[in-house]
Design an enzyme around this catalytic site. Sequence first.
Site, PDB file in Angstrom:
ATOM      1  N   SER A  70      37.214  38.744  35.800  1.00 39.88           N
ATOM      2  CA  SER A  70      36.109  39.444  35.137  1.00 39.88           C
ATOM      3  C   SER A  70      36.007  40.941  35.391  1.00 39.88           C
ATOM      4  CB  SER A  70      34.783  38.804  35.535  1.00 39.88           C
ATOM      5  OG  SER A  70      34.596  37.649  34.783  1.00 39.88           O
ATOM      6  N   LYS A  83      26.208  45.871  37.396  1.00 33.56           N
ATOM      7  CA  LYS A  83      26.277  44.583  36.704  1.00 33.56           C
ATOM      8  C   LYS A  83      25.033  43.762  37.031  1.00 33.56           C
ATOM      9  CE  LYS A  83      29.439  40.653  36.009  1.00 33.56           C
ATOM     10  NZ  LYS A  83      30.750  40.054  36.342  1.00 33.56           N
ATOM     11  N   SER A  96      33.826  38.692  32.347  1.00 32.63           N
ATOM     12  CA  SER A  96      32.398  38.725  32.155  1.00 32.63           C
ATOM     13  C   SER A  96      31.774  40.112  32.361  1.00 32.63           C
ATOM     14  CB  SER A  96      31.725  37.753  33.123  1.00 32.63           C
ATOM     15  OG  SER A  96      31.899  38.176  34.473  1.00 32.63           O
TER      16      SER A  96
HETATM   17  N1  GLN Z   1      36.679  34.210  32.414  1.00 30.68           N
HETATM   18  C1  GLN Z   1      36.626  33.485  33.644  1.00 30.68           C
HETATM   19  C2  GLN Z   1      35.579  32.426  33.567  1.00 30.68           C
HETATM   20  O1  GLN Z   1      34.944  32.327  32.569  1.00 30.68           O
HETATM   21  C3  GLN Z   1      36.418  34.400  34.790  1.00 30.68           C
HETATM   22  C4  GLN Z   1      35.024  34.840  34.948  1.00 30.68           C
HETATM   23  C5  GLN Z   1      34.820  35.741  36.124  1.00 30.68           C
HETATM   24  O2  GLN Z   1      35.776  36.276  36.697  1.00 30.68           O
HETATM   25  N2  GLN Z   1      33.570  35.878  36.513  1.00 30.68           N
HETATM   26  O3  GLN Z   1      35.377  31.677  34.477  1.00 30.68           O
END
Ligand code: GLN
Length: 493
Positions: free
Chosen positions: A183, A79, A159
């Site tokens: 995410s 990532k 994400s």
């Molecule tokens: N979707 C969540 C956010 O936008 C979680 C993102 C994540 O876990 N990095 O904050």
Amino acid sequence: MTDLTKLTIAEARDALKKGDFKATELTDAYIHAIEAANPAINAYVAVTADHARKMAKASDERISQKKAGALEGIPLGVKDLYATYDIHTQACSHILDNFKPKYESTVTSNLWADGAVMLGKLNMDEFAMGSSNETSYYGPVINPWRAEGSDEKLVPGGSSGGSAAAVAAHLCAGATATDTGGSIRQPAAFTGTVGIKPTYGRCSRWGIIAFASSLDQAGPIGRDVRDCAILLKSMASFDEKDSTSADMPVPDYEASIGKSVKGMKIGIPKEYRVDGMSEEIMALWQKGIDWLKEAGAEIVNISLPHTKYALPAYYIVAPAEASSNLARYDGVRYGLRVPGKDIIEMYENTRSEGFGHEVKRRILIGTYVLSAGYYDAYYLKAQKVRTLIKQDFDKCFEAGIDAILTPATPTAAFGIADKKLKNDPVAMYLNDIFTVTVNMAGLPGISLPAGLSKNGLPLGLQLIGKPFGEEQLFQTANIIEQAAGKFSPQKWW
Ligand code: GLN
């Protein structure tokens, strides 16, 4: 020879050791697959083919000298949130343009020390903020899955959308990801892959670009439960450079695969039956309950009464920490610099051009909830709610619950640029309704595919464990996986 990209990590590892093929051949197979698929799927934002071939060659040498590490010759995607030495590291943001760190994250260092091969950097929502991978500066990732009889482009979740899509489309054997509010688990659920967010502190956060430091955790996405167990064993470590990392031995997670769940107590929280949840998700959850019951687990109805406050509290705590963490991107030390008449204007120009829309929204929310006069009303209150959420879980575990079963997401993957979600950030945030509680309480959670929707898209279940209860999660998830089978998309790219 059969397509080497079809092999799981466990299969490839064993075949490499036997000498069935070379690590260089395996890496080449993945590089060819990426070259063919990436224009359609956009999972990789940087492909490090030469570097990968060099690493694979070194792996072949170690294998021939019988010095193979636990992940020797296994090609992985990383990532873009992980710092990789001298290689593109931008959190998929414009503000980190051309940033190539002179250091390597602890988690990726651990992987390379165990012999893994790096294929490149994976697409993600900008600074890991999002649930659809649409906030990336590098454009959206396209889910390798399509609904039956449709060619509509779907999101892979976020994400870690690039990580999940790359694993599902066989563009890497496994991938690193991160999870602040879901995410790892939500994209895994949207792509028919398995993802585990370990206990807070299990993996070092050192060298991972910070979003919300009290919630961020590294973890793997893999094609099955065993592969995730193998990856996590290598990723996890105590690290003096991260004071929140746990000084505890890392168990042999793979040994949990195949163990019975007889006598285990699985909690079913009534608060996760949210309004408007689809019949399909309800039915999937019931199937999971039945499978575990058949395997000898005891099913116990439980209550986590503060669940409904988790999402609003998360969307205060996470932006608050983000606004502080992202203060460092000012055009002075890294990445983009947009000149101005003085230093203040340079900061302003750099930050307004460098950050995307969603990141700016989070910085604004975070700055607001931390500001004098609002701190007590919002931030402090959210922190208190967080304690209550954690206590809900503590009580269940103290009462003898071993793991908790819930759906992973309220829906299957949705369309790219879904209008409703585009214009309504709260609707997008609702994707995290089942996953954020786990980060707020610092617990481990695994998401795994358990079935298909009526139009043929993968749906996931989540298991939540006790602190450092990853072994029980692998053990229980494997039972569900045995019953549900594995899921792969039809190739269209
Ligand atoms: N979707 C969540 C956010 O936008 C979680 C993102 C994540 O876990 N990095 O904050």
